[in-house]
Design an enzyme around this catalytic site. Structure first.
Site, PDB file in Angstrom:
ATOM      1  N   ARG A   1       0.841  -1.200   0.000  1.00  0.00           N
ATOM      2  CA  ARG A   1       0.000   0.000   0.000  1.00  0.00           C
ATOM      3  C   ARG A   1       0.870   1.241   0.000  1.00  0.00           C
ATOM      4  O   ARG A   1       1.785   1.380   0.808  1.00  0.00           O
ATOM      5  CB  ARG A   1      -0.906   0.011   1.239  1.00  0.00           C
ATOM      6  CG  ARG A   1      -1.888   1.169   1.244  1.00  0.00           C
ATOM      7  CD  ARG A   1      -2.818   1.123   2.441  1.00  0.00           C
ATOM      8  NE  ARG A   1      -2.171   1.535   3.682  1.00  0.00           N
ATOM      9  CZ  ARG A   1      -2.830   1.875   4.785  1.00  0.00           C
ATOM     10  NH1 ARG A   1      -4.146   1.817   4.803  1.00  0.00           N
ATOM     11  NH2 ARG A   1      -2.179   2.228   5.876  1.00  0.00           N
TER      12      ARG A   1
ATOM     13  N   ASP B   1       0.231  -1.856  13.612  1.00  0.00           N
ATOM     14  CA  ASP B   1       0.637  -2.486  12.350  1.00  0.00           C
ATOM     15  C   ASP B   1       0.791  -3.983  12.580  1.00  0.00           C
ATOM     16  O   ASP B   1       1.696  -4.423  13.291  1.00  0.00           O
ATOM     17  CB  ASP B   1       1.951  -1.880  11.855  1.00  0.00           C
ATOM     18  CG  ASP B   1       2.327  -2.382  10.471  1.00  0.00           C
ATOM     19  OD1 ASP B   1       2.606  -3.593  10.340  1.00  0.00           O
ATOM     20  OD2 ASP B   1       2.364  -1.573   9.538  1.00  0.00           O
TER      21      ASP B   1
ATOM     22  N   ASP C   1       4.263  -5.545  11.635  1.00  0.00           N
ATOM     23  CA  ASP C   1       5.325  -5.211  12.581  1.00  0.00           C
ATOM     24  C   ASP C   1       5.154  -5.964  13.892  1.00  0.00           C
ATOM     25  O   ASP C   1       6.130  -6.393  14.512  1.00  0.00           O
ATOM     26  CB  ASP C   1       5.336  -3.704  12.855  1.00  0.00           C
ATOM     27  CG  ASP C   1       5.852  -2.906  11.662  1.00  0.00           C
ATOM     28  OD1 ASP C   1       6.377  -3.529  10.716  1.00  0.00           O
ATOM     29  OD2 ASP C   1       5.703  -1.665  11.686  1.00  0.00           O
TER      30      ASP C   1
ATOM     31  N   THR D   1      -0.977   7.673  -1.110  1.00  0.00           N
ATOM     32  CA  THR D   1      -2.243   7.571  -1.839  1.00  0.00           C
ATOM     33  C   THR D   1      -3.180   6.527  -1.227  1.00  0.00           C
ATOM     34  O   THR D   1      -4.374   6.528  -1.513  1.00  0.00           O
ATOM     35  CB  THR D   1      -1.994   7.186  -3.303  1.00  0.00           C
ATOM     36  OG1 THR D   1      -1.436   5.857  -3.363  1.00  0.00           O
ATOM     37  CG2 THR D   1      -1.011   8.161  -3.959  1.00  0.00           C
TER      38      THR D   1
END
Length: 213
Positions: free
Chosen positions: A103, A203, A206, A107
């Site tokens: 990703r 995340d 992570d 954007t």
């Protein structure tokens, strides 16, 4: 598109520990694995089966077995890999493909950088694994990729989802005429300005594997 939020106390219990910022990576991986197995139980309620005649130690009977072609499990790299063992524990005879998507953090759009999938998915049920349904861009692109190759039934399994992501999927799949289902442990409140789910769990990649870089 159907969305199923699994309402079960064990799911909520494991998800609470996953959300906790104090939970370390080994514990996070173990709990994610256990949680995916619980979600997979719900997600495979409509897996295709065929009749099978067998003989028990007492008498003949008719049961079922998984139909062919075999289901295809597709983890989205890299965080989806952390869900694969939990899924395969419940569906060990399924085949596995991989889809690498990234990703753009500016954007928020997704692009494909790697794939290992059959060229022809005609007649295949696909189970897509991605921990977070946030903006919906990654999963929308993944579903489009699979349908273009002929997949005719897609179930997405997520640890968490956001309303914005589900709305994006609904809009993007308006012209798709195959069954698509999202199974998740929770529908969270919203996305923040960075596109992260709130309250979320951070995340997922992570927290599964540590920060690489």
């Amino acid at each position: 598109m159907r969305t199923h939020v699994v309402d079960h106390p064990l799911v909520a219990h494991k998800l609470t520990t996953l959300r906790d910022e104090q939970t370390d990576s080994p514990t996070f991986r173990r709990l994610a694995d256990e949680l995916v197995t619980l979600l997979a139980y719900e997600a495979t309620r409509e897996v295709r089966v065929a009749r099978k005649e067998i003989v028990t130690p007492v008498a003949p009977t008719t049961g079922v077995k998984l139909a062919r072609p075999k289901p295809l499990v597709v983890p989205i790299l890299r965080a989806g890999l952390g869900m694969l063992d939990g899924m395969m524990r419940l569906l060990p005879t399924a085949e596995v493909g991989f889809l690498g998507m990234v990703r753009n953090e500016e954007t928020l759009e997704a692009s494909t950088y790697a794939e290992r999938l059959p060229e022809d998915l005609a007649g295949r049920q696909c189970y897509v694994l991605d921990p977070m349904l946030a903006t919906g861009g990654t999963l929308s692109a993944a579903i489009s990729f699979l349908t273009e190759r002929g997949a005719d039934d897609i179930t997405v399994i997520c640890l968490l989802a956001a309303p914005e992501g589900c709305e994006r999927l609904e809009a993007d799949l308006a012209g798709v005429d195959i069954p698509v289902q999202v199974v998740t442990a929770a529908m969270d409140e919203k996305l923040n300005e960075k596109g992260y789910i709130v309250p979320g769990l951070g995340d997922a990649g992570d927290r599964l594997y540590g920060v690489a870089g």
